[in-house]
Design a protein around this motif. Structure first.
Motif, mmCIF file in Angstrom:
data_model
loop_
_atom_site.group_PDB
_atom_site.id
_atom_site.type_symbol
_atom_site.label_atom_id
_atom_site.label_comp_id
_atom_site.label_asym_id
_atom_site.label_seq_id
_atom_site.Cartn_x
_atom_site.Cartn_y
_atom_site.Cartn_z
ATOM 1 N N VAL A 1 0.849 -1.197 0.000
ATOM 2 C CA VAL A 1 0.000 0.000 0.000
ATOM 3 C C VAL A 1 0.883 1.246 0.000
ATOM 4 C CG1 VAL A 1 -1.709 1.302 1.323
ATOM 5 C CG2 VAL A 1 -1.875 -1.181 1.163
ATOM 6 N N ILE A 2 0.546 2.203 -0.863
ATOM 7 C CA ILE A 2 1.251 3.480 -0.895
ATOM 8 C C ILE A 2 0.212 4.597 -0.884
ATOM 9 C CG2 ILE A 2 3.230 2.522 -2.122
ATOM 10 C CD1 ILE A 2 2.148 3.893 -4.671
ATOM 11 N N LEU A 3 0.674 5.806 -0.590
ATOM 12 C CA LEU A 3 -0.164 6.990 -0.660
ATOM 13 C C LEU A 3 0.243 7.802 -1.883
ATOM 14 C CD1 LEU A 3 -0.562 8.467 2.945
ATOM 15 C CD2 LEU A 3 -2.260 7.305 1.559
ATOM 16 N N THR A 4 -0.752 8.208 -2.658
ATOM 17 C CA THR A 4 -0.489 9.055 -3.818
ATOM 18 C C THR A 4 -1.184 10.393 -3.618
ATOM 19 O OG1 THR A 4 -2.405 8.174 -5.013
ATOM 20 C CG2 THR A 4 -0.290 7.076 -5.349
ATOM 21 N N ARG A 5 -0.525 11.452 -4.040
ATOM 22 C CA ARG A 5 -1.105 12.781 -3.913
ATOM 23 C C ARG A 5 -2.230 12.940 -4.930
ATOM 24 N NH1 ARG A 5 2.645 17.869 -5.043
ATOM 25 N NH2 ARG A 5 2.170 17.237 -7.176
ATOM 26 N N HIS A 6 -3.418 13.254 -4.430
ATOM 27 C CA HIS A 6 -4.590 13.371 -5.294
ATOM 28 C C HIS A 6 -4.885 14.820 -5.659
ATOM 29 C CE1 HIS A 6 -8.481 12.529 -7.030
ATOM 30 N NE2 HIS A 6 -9.094 13.297 -6.146
ATOM 31 N N SER A 7 -4.812 15.703 -4.674
ATOM 32 C CA SER A 7 -5.131 17.104 -4.944
ATOM 33 C C SER A 7 -4.508 17.973 -3.866
ATOM 34 C CB SER A 7 -6.650 17.298 -4.978
ATOM 35 O OG SER A 7 -6.983 18.636 -5.299
ATOM 36 N N THR A 8 -4.253 19.209 -4.228
ATOM 37 C CA THR A 8 -3.667 20.184 -3.308
ATOM 38 C C THR A 8 -4.667 21.313 -3.087
ATOM 39 O OG1 THR A 8 -1.452 19.679 -4.117
ATOM 40 C CG2 THR A 8 -1.716 21.698 -2.870
ATOM 41 N N HIS B 1 -16.509 11.182 -0.088
ATOM 42 C CA HIS B 1 -16.481 10.445 -1.351
ATOM 43 C C HIS B 1 -15.072 10.011 -1.711
ATOM 44 C CE1 HIS B 1 -20.633 12.015 -2.903
ATOM 45 N NE2 HIS B 1 -20.690 11.440 -1.710
ATOM 46 N N GLU B 2 -14.410 9.392 -0.733
ATOM 47 C CA GLU B 2 -13.062 8.831 -0.928
ATOM 48 C C GLU B 2 -12.080 9.842 -1.473
ATOM 49 O OE1 GLU B 2 -12.635 6.270 0.511
ATOM 50 O OE2 GLU B 2 -14.595 5.343 0.637
ATOM 51 N N GLY B 3 -12.178 11.084 -0.988
ATOM 52 C CA GLY B 3 -11.185 12.099 -1.318
ATOM 53 C C GLY B 3 -11.549 13.002 -2.468
ATOM 54 N N ASN B 4 -12.773 12.909 -2.991
ATOM 55 C CA ASN B 4 -13.153 13.754 -4.127
ATOM 56 C C ASN B 4 -13.754 15.087 -3.706
ATOM 57 O OD1 ASN B 4 -12.330 11.831 -6.022
ATOM 58 N ND2 ASN B 4 -14.263 10.725 -5.825
ATOM 59 N N PHE B 5 -14.151 15.213 -2.440
ATOM 60 C CA PHE B 5 -14.664 16.476 -1.920
ATOM 61 C C PHE B 5 -14.133 16.661 -0.500
ATOM 62 C CE2 PHE B 5 -17.843 15.118 -5.004
ATOM 63 C CZ PHE B 5 -17.981 16.264 -5.782
ATOM 64 N N TRP C 1 -11.498 16.910 -7.477
ATOM 65 C CA TRP C 1 -11.355 16.052 -8.643
ATOM 66 C C TRP C 1 -10.037 16.344 -9.360
ATOM 67 C CZ3 TRP C 1 -14.196 11.967 -9.258
ATOM 68 C CH2 TRP C 1 -15.518 11.926 -8.802
ATOM 69 N N THR C 2 -9.654 17.622 -9.409
ATOM 70 C CA THR C 2 -8.463 18.035 -10.150
ATOM 71 C C THR C 2 -7.265 18.113 -9.207
ATOM 72 O OG1 THR C 2 -9.037 20.355 -9.814
ATOM 73 C CG2 THR C 2 -9.830 19.293 -11.821
ATOM 74 N N ALA C 3 -6.088 18.338 -9.797
ATOM 75 C CA ALA C 3 -4.861 18.402 -9.006
ATOM 76 C C ALA C 3 -4.859 19.599 -8.064
ATOM 77 C CB ALA C 3 -3.652 18.455 -9.927
ATOM 78 N N ARG C 4 -5.596 20.646 -8.440
ATOM 79 C CA ARG C 4 -5.745 21.798 -7.560
ATOM 80 C C ARG C 4 -7.213 21.920 -7.179
ATOM 81 N NH1 ARG C 4 -2.025 25.300 -6.326
ATOM 82 N NH2 ARG C 4 -0.007 25.301 -7.364
ATOM 83 N N ALA C 5 -7.471 21.891 -5.862
ATOM 84 C CA ALA C 5 -8.848 21.924 -5.385
ATOM 85 C C ALA C 5 -9.496 23.266 -5.693
ATOM 86 C CB ALA C 5 -8.885 21.656 -3.880
ATOM 87 N N ASN D 1 -20.427 11.461 -11.937
ATOM 88 C CA ASN D 1 -20.150 11.397 -13.375
ATOM 89 C C ASN D 1 -19.830 12.754 -13.973
ATOM 90 O OD1 ASN D 1 -20.685 8.626 -13.336
ATOM 91 N ND2 ASN D 1 -22.885 8.984 -13.597
ATOM 92 N N ASP D 2 -20.242 13.812 -13.265
ATOM 93 C CA ASP D 2 -20.030 15.164 -13.782
ATOM 94 C C ASP D 2 -18.848 15.787 -13.059
ATOM 95 O OD1 ASP D 2 -20.215 17.518 -15.069
ATOM 96 O OD2 ASP D 2 -22.097 18.176 -14.131
ATOM 97 N N LYS D 3 -17.648 15.432 -13.474
ATOM 98 C CA LYS D 3 -16.450 15.876 -12.776
ATOM 99 C C LYS D 3 -16.206 17.367 -12.924
ATOM 100 C CE LYS D 3 -14.083 11.430 -13.140
ATOM 101 N NZ LYS D 3 -12.859 10.725 -13.541
ATOM 102 N N ASP D 4 -16.668 17.950 -14.010
ATOM 103 C CA ASP D 4 -16.425 19.369 -14.234
ATOM 104 C C ASP D 4 -17.465 20.254 -13.572
ATOM 105 O OD1 ASP D 4 -14.230 18.695 -15.744
ATOM 106 O OD2 ASP D 4 -15.405 18.518 -17.585
ATOM 107 N N SER D 5 -18.453 19.653 -12.958
ATOM 108 C CA SER D 5 -19.522 20.457 -12.360
ATOM 109 C C SER D 5 -19.004 21.174 -11.124
ATOM 110 C CB SER D 5 -20.702 19.564 -11.990
ATOM 111 O OG SER D 5 -21.683 20.319 -11.317
ATOM 112 N N THR D 6 -19.403 22.410 -10.986
ATOM 113 C CA THR D 6 -19.035 23.209 -9.816
ATOM 114 C C THR D 6 -20.266 23.611 -9.024
ATOM 115 O OG1 THR D 6 -19.086 25.227 -11.148
ATOM 116 C CG2 THR D 6 -16.960 24.091 -10.923
ATOM 117 N N GLN D 7 -21.361 22.874 -9.233
ATOM 118 C CA GLN D 7 -22.609 23.189 -8.559
ATOM 119 C C GLN D 7 -22.730 22.361 -7.288
ATOM 120 O OE1 GLN D 7 -24.619 25.623 -9.600
ATOM 121 N NE2 GLN D 7 -23.176 26.005 -11.269
ATOM 122 N N ALA D 8 -22.651 23.001 -6.135
ATOM 123 C CA ALA D 8 -22.888 22.361 -4.839
ATOM 124 C C ALA D 8 -23.733 23.308 -4.007
ATOM 125 C CB ALA D 8 -21.582 22.050 -4.134
#
Length: 1354
Positions: free
Chosen positions: A444-451, A465-469, A484-488, A540-547
């Motif tokens: 097991v390793i840790l990978t950088r998902h987003s900053t 959601h397992e690190g997506n929000f 979702w992206t490298a920069r939150a 499914n809508d990764k580009d959505s910015t509606q919350a």
């Protein structure tokens, strides 16, 4: 160590350096204000933190001396190696200095020969660093240096500034220790220089031409060499390689080709070494392949290799042969390989200043390529060079061993998701990184998902959601970030206002996982809170910015006057989903603790209709820990509390309020962090963090027989050798790996455990298996169900009265062990069906005893039916020869004890009842354990209570006396508890007189002082006078004999005896003083001296019983004021029930087994912390409770005083104890076979005469035949035997109720004839329920077939 995240590499051109020193490849890089030194992908040699204001700017390693130079903007630091010969290589600061006037910004460092250091900024400086920083040369530059470095022989220096198109080459013309002079020339380029590299030699002494490689913005690599030593320029351009033209993939259209190019040079020294390694590592089949032959052919030409890459996975390699020759030929530059599909994780979403990569390569066991990404990553790739340059189509040419990244400042907090597959780490300057767990071949390793970067203060955070929000709680608002992206990116925000300071951020579990709607809440220091409903974008809508964030109502949880803190529980691997019911069975989501040490656990439910959160307090535990500094809970009802001094840890079960473990770490550092985890089967694991180490505890099985610990430390992780920075926080991953944040680094610990016999002596695994076990396997082995041949399971079966089952299991085990060989598997259940545990009736216990006597000759019996002494001896011999699976060496030794004890009990089985068997079995075990202990410990009150309620006490007394060879002294009697459990006062005094006789004769001189107390308690002064008459050697003989000859019925002589007693107390002769108190007829003071001064409660009670009997006022007062309060303080239910029974308060004796002991005292006693220890809740208590409640009407009254809910909780609690002990089968049997009481309704008032309307059945008979003494049943309107009603099952809704038994009485009236026929049987069963004096035990009385059942209330 599984993975190391040493910190974020600086986005500087000289942030990484590598070199070979003392046959060890050293890699060093700078991260913030830290210098990280490594020698492998997952091994840190040292981390050095530099105390200065800004970040570090450059680092360089000297292959000649092993020194490392680093610099900040204005200061240079030199670190010198030490400890290499001892195998502990470290670096220490040699000295540091400020360059110039402190205003010059240093950008470059480069080592030359003889420990010279080139420092580049607005000027170039050369220093000697042998013993101190001595400046040898300085030259101002027109623009600050971007690159400046020595050639391999230090004769040349190349430098260039930012955006310069000229490389300035300095040639040393005078070399001396006092005078340094350089001449210089220029190398023109058509565009700004972006990269520069000197060819490296194999060693400093090797003579070779200095070759310089440069890359400029026109995307061409130029090679500069001294082709004309007499020319005007030191170096001339030898060749150039067009990087754009080098990669021309045919499968991609020209317009779609990437314009980005990256290049690095493999020096000939590294290429030759890597080729040798590839040849050595190649198998016979690989040696015949074209790739290796192609590599050997290239290596024979001894070239330098230029590698060109793009961001689409294409690579082109070019060989440079005879670099520097004047007559360059076309074949001197040749193509080595062109490959596709080589992905190096090149950046695609970062700004321009991060779109840069520097490559470093070296050859060790394989060819290693380091890629320094300016987005904050340093990747380690490995490969065999023949596979990298193989012209055939091939995948996985490079293997990524690790990625070094992390933070650039101190880590403050780490928070994980519920499943532990993702986490977020936050620094003191609010820089946050979301990490995701990734499984690779190596683990097991840790990978950088987003900053995530924000200038606003982050109070609390939560990962969804397992690190997506990510949810961030600020002082006056809450915000949602998409990762979702490298920069939150922030996608929603909502302000809030609450009284008090926000203490926590809690997620309310949903009934459906990943539904897109999340509910969170915060609670303040005023115990008030607010909830929010959050609608997240679709997965499914990764580009959505509606919350959307909506208020979900405010709430209050009570008064916050004494509140200390509220925090969410550690999820311990559970999913964020609940059933939707709001009750005590719901999973905890938060805990709160007060300054007075009250720990409360909370659960909540979402009420969508009313748009509010409903809260429920699921448990309250009074820990007694004042002003706790730390507390942490888990969703599976465990909590840990740290005291105000941060040195003491207590672990609690919030479900039962039990104290499971207490440990002090005085002098070992302050406890600063506690984190929970659990195995997939919900076995708890606790990590206790100190400044430089983490101790991992795991829960153990409860062991009430040996009073073993319920928690144990199985691993200690020390980071002091890795970093000087203290631990900031730690958090568990769902895989069992512990992530530790210290400074700007994250250490992911391996889940493998090295188990040793010294660490865990009871761990059940072979030596080979112990080396390969992970954390979850170790914890599961230390918990979970036991095999049925385990000594603890057998002991609990014996306590439960299942001796026939124990016999059957041991016989089956014996048969299997006879043909057992090493490596065979042993059936853990031995053919037993756990769902249908056979009862004693099913196994025909009484018939078995008749047909298979213990005295049957065993010599020719191939299949024995019982464990006789002969069978026990044979089984013991087999156990000494074989290593039994699932048993440790200690447990196997305990099994031998059990087998021997069962054999001994079987020998006396026909003359000893069940309670006597229980006592005899565990008395033998106690003696066997005491033989291996240096100190003598009295037998437990549990065994004393069994013997006290035994009807075979005369046999037990005989066996105990035989054990001590008939020479029983008082310490032997105390060890067996004999004078606590004997009920026949005549036999008691006889044994006490034997003690007196043995104490007198225990020494050759036969001192009467040794036996004075005993004879005075027996009121046999005359015997003592005779003994003094013979003690002519004793100097006290004449005075003592003369004093004892007086008449102590007179007050003056009693007063004289008292004075002598007080004088003896002043001389600390307490036993002799007690004897004189008895001589003065002052039993109370004698008992007080024995209890308080000598600390011997058993002797005090024995003397009182012998002196005045069981009904004496002194004994009663001592039991009420000394013994019972002690039982309450210690939580000792066995001692309490014994004391109440001695006081003839048998109803309380029964209630003390179930009800809180403090409630039975008047006034109520305050128990101490030890009274809450798990050892006070022995599951054998339920066996005694079931047995005693059917003994008499008084005990039945006591059982009826126990509320139905209390009895029901007592059964479930005992079942949980069985499960925690590993005896799941017994827990199942308990809840299936338990009989609840079905007590009568209160009597109905009647206006008529209270005389019965119907005569009892026995009045029909002749008065002469049916004359009897007044019965305890007289005046009762019901038959107590009807109270025991068998329950078909135990479910939550099946709570016992106080239903009336009128129907049963009506049935009895309608069937009067049948009841008359059963009259004799009824009288027989009623006898044990009558209140009467207990008769003396009968010796060798043969029990009838139903005696075993009668003992348990059937």
């Amino acid at each position: 160590m599984r993975t190391i995240l040493p910190g974020k590499p600086q986005a500087e051109l000289q942030a990484v350096t590598t070199g070979l020193w003392q046959d060890k490849q050293i890699i060093a890089y700078i991260s913030g204000s830290a210098l990280v030194i490594l020698d492998g992908p997952n091994h840190i040699l040292q981390t050095i933190y530099v105390e200065q204001d800004g970040d570090l700017a450059a680092v360089d390693f000297d292959e000649g001396s092993g020194k490392i130079a680093i610099c900040s903007a204005h200061k240079v630091y030199i670190y010198k190696p030490y400890g290499h010969e001892e195998g502990a290589l470290k670096w220490s600061l040699q000295f540091d200095w400020t360059v110039g006037d402190g205003n010059d910004a240093i950008r470059t460092l480069s080592w030359g020969s003889d420990e010279e250091l080139l420092v580049g900024g607005s000027s170039l400086n050369i220093y000697s660093t042998n013993s101190s920083a001595e400046q040898l040369w300085e030259s101002q530059l027109s623009s600050p240096a971007k690159f400046a470095s020595f050639s391999h022989d230090a004769s040349l220096v190349a430098s260039t500034g930012a955006y310069d198109r000229l490389v300035k080459v300095w040639k040393r013309i005078i070399l001396s220790s006092t005078d340094q002079r350089f001449d210089h020339g220029y190398l023109p380029h058509p565009a700004p220089i972006t990269q520069m590299h000197w060819r490296r030699a194999r060693h400093r002494e090797q003579h070779m031409d200095n070759v310089l490689y440069t890359v400029c913005a026109d995307k061409k690599l130029r090679v500069w060499a001294p082709m004309d030593p007499h020319g005007l320029q030191v170096l001339q351009q030898w060749a150039e390689i067009d990087l754009m033209e080098s990669i021309q993939p045919r499968s991609i259209a020209l317009a779609d080709r990437s314009p980005r190019r990256f290049a690095f040079v493999i020096d000939s020294r590294e290429f030759s070494l890597a080729t040798e390694r590839a040849v050595q590592q190649a198998s016979d089949a690989e040696a015949e392949q074209h790739g290796l032959a192609h590599l050997i052919e290239i290596a024979n030409r001894n070239p330098e290799v230029c590698v060109v890459l793009d961001d689409r996975g294409n690579m082109s390699a070019w060989g440079l042969e005879r670099v520097g020759c004047k007559d360059r030929q076309t074949s001197d530059i040749f193509n080595v390989a062109h490959v596709e599909g080589l992905h190096l994780h090149l950046p695609s979403e970062f700004s321009k200043n991060q779109d840069y990569i520097r490559f470093y390569n070296f050859s060790g066991n394989s060819f290693t390529l380091l890629a320094h990404h300016f987005d904050g990553r340093l990747e380690w790739f490995e490969c065999r060079l023949d596979q990298l340059f193989d012209p055939s189509r091939k995948g996985n040419r490079l293997t990524q061993r690790t990625t070094w990244t992390g933070h650039s400042s101190e880590i403050k907090k780490a928070v994980r998701t519920a499943t532990g597959k993702a986490l977020i780490s936050r620094t003191v300057d609010n820089e946050s990184i979301v990490w995701k767990q990734k499984r690779t071949e190596s683990g097991v390793i840790l990978t950088r998902h987003s900053t995530l970067s924000t200038q606003e203060h982050i109070h609390r955070s939560w990962v969804l959601h397992e690190g997506n929000f990510v949810i961030l709680l600020h002082h006056e608002s809450i915000s949602i970030w998409s990762t979702w992206t490298a920069r939150a990116v922030e996608i929603a925000r909502r302000p809030y206002s609450l009284p008090g300071k926000a203490l926590c951020l809690i997620r309310i579990p949903e009934t459906q996982a990943e539904s897109g709607v999340v509910y969170v809440a915060t609670i303040t220091s005023e115990f008030k809170g607010v909830g929010w409903e959050i609608h997240l974008p679709s997965r499914n809508d990764k580009d959505s910015t509606q919350a959307t964030i909506l208020d979900f109502g405010k709430f209050e949880l009570g008064s916050g006057d004494d509140l200390s803190f509220v925090l969410p529980v550690d999820p311990a691997g559970t999913a964020p989903v609940i059933s939707g019911f709001l009750d005590v069975f719901a999973r905890d989501i938060a805990i709160s603790y007060t300054h007075s040490g009250v720990l409360e656990s909370w659960t909540a439910r979402v009420n969508v209709q009313e748009r509010k959160l409903e809260w429920l307090n699921t448990s309250t535990v009074h820990t007694g820990v004042e002003n706790p500094s730390l507390a942490s809970g888990t969703s599976i009802r465990k909590a840990a509390v740290v005291d105000a001094d941060k040195t003491s840890l207590t672990i609690w079960s919030t479900r039962s309020g039990q104290l499971e473990h207490q440990e002090s770490f005085e002098g070992q550092g302050a406890i600063q962090d506690i984190d929970w985890s659990s195995t997939p089967d919900n076995q708890s694991i606790l990590a206790v963090g100190f400044p430089y180490r983490v101790v991992i505890f795991t829960q153990m099985r409860f062991d009430y027989i040996n009073a073993g610990p319920s928690w144990a430390a199985i691993r200690e992780i020390n980071i002091r050798d890795l970093t000087p920075h203290p631990i900031g926080d730690s958090v568990w991953l769902g895989s069992g790996n512990l992530v530790i944040g210290a400074g700007n680094q994250l250490f992911v610990q391996d889940d493998k455990i090295q188990v040793s016999d010294g660490l865990l002596p009871d761990f059940r695994a072979t030596s080979k298996a112990k080396q390969e076990l992970d954390l979850f396997t170790v914890v599961s082995r230390l918990n979970g169900p036991l095999p049925v041949y385990h000594p603890q399971f057998l002991a609990q079966c014996i306590l439960s009265g299942k001796m026939a089952l124990v016999q059957r299991l041991l016989i089956t085990f014996y048969k299997k062990l006879k043909f057992f060989t090493e490596g065979d598997e042993m059936d853990e259940l031995l053919g037993l069906d756990p769902e249908h545990l056979p009862s004693e009736e099913d196994m025909g216990g009484s018939a078995r005893k008749e047909m298979h006597s213990s005295y049957v000759d065993f010599e020719d019996d191939e299949d024995p039916e019982t464990v006789t002494e002969e069978v026990a001896s044979s089984l013991t011999e087999l156990l000494t020869k074989h290593q039994v699976p699932q048993l440790s060496s200690r447990e196997q030794f305990n099994l031998v004890d059990i087998v021997e004890c069962v054999g001994t009990v079987e020998k006396h089985r026909r003359s000893i009842d069940d309670n006597g068997c229980r006592f005899l079995l565990f008395f033998r075990q106690h003696v066997l354990r005491a033989g291996h202990s240096a100190t003598q410990v009295p037998i437990a009150w549990r065994e004393i209570t069994w013997a006290y309620h035994s009807g075979s006490q005369d046999i037990l007394v005989d066996l105990v006396s035989r054990h001590f060879q008939g020479r029983m002294l008082w310490h032997h009697a105390r060890e067996s508890g004999m004078f606590m459990w004997m009920t026949d006062l005549t036999a008691l005094r006889t044994q006490f007189e034997n003690i007196a006789r043995n104490e007198y004769t225990k020494t050759d001189e036969k001192n009467p002082v040794d036996c004075s107390l005993y004879y005075m308690a027996l009121k046999k002064k005359a015997v003592l006078v005779g003994l003094w008459r013979m003690a002519t050697w004793n100097r006290e003989q004449s005075t003592t004999q003369r004093f004892l000859s007086n008449n102590f019925n007179e007050a003056r002589w009693r007063t004289a005896a008292m004075k002598n007693a007080y004088a003896l107390m002043g001389k600390h002769r307490f036993a002799y003083a007690a004897a004189f108190f008895l001589l003065g007829d002052n039993l109370k003071d004698a008992v007080s001296v024995l209890s308080n001064q000598m600390g011997d409660t058993q002797l005090a009670i024995a003397v009182a019983r012998v002196y005045e009997g069981d009904d004496g006022p002194v004994l009663r007062e001592f039991l009420e004021e000394k013994v019972l309060p002690q039982a309450v303080m210690e939580g000792n239910r066995w001692l309490a029930t014994w004391a109440f029974w001695m006081l003839n308060k048998r109803d309380r004796a029964v209630r003390s087994l179930v009800s809180p002991l403090s409630n039975l005292m008047s006034p109520a006693e305050t128990p101490n912390l030890q009274s809450k220890l798990f050892l006070t809740d022995d599951p054998a208590l339920i066996v005694l409770y079931k047995q005693l409640r059917a003994k008499s009407l008084q005990t039945l009254r006591g059982a009826l005083a126990v509320s139905p809910k209390a009895e029901w909780e007592f059964i479930l609690h005992t079942a949980r104890l069985y499960v925690r002990m590993g005896c799941d089968t017994l827990a199942l049997d308990l809840v299936k076979t338990w009989e609840f009481l079905n007590p009568p309704a209160p009597p109905q008032p009647t206006p008529l005469s209270p005389l019965p309307t119907k005569f009892p059945s026995h009045s029909m008979h002749s008065p002469t035949l049916n004359s009897h003494h007044p019965s305890a049943l007289d005046g009762f309107d019901f038959d107590p035997r009807q109270i025991l009603r068998r329950r078909s099952s135990l479910v939550v809704a099946d709570l016992p109720t106080r239903a009336t038994i009128r129907s049963a009485l009506q049935e009895g009236q309608e069937n009067g004839t049948s009841k008359e026929n059963e009259n004799a049987e009824s009288e027989k069963k009623t006898e044990p329920l009558q209140e009467k004096k207990k008769p003396p035990p009968t010796q060798f009385q043969e029990p009838d077939a139903s005696s075993l059942l009668d003992s348990f209330g059937f």
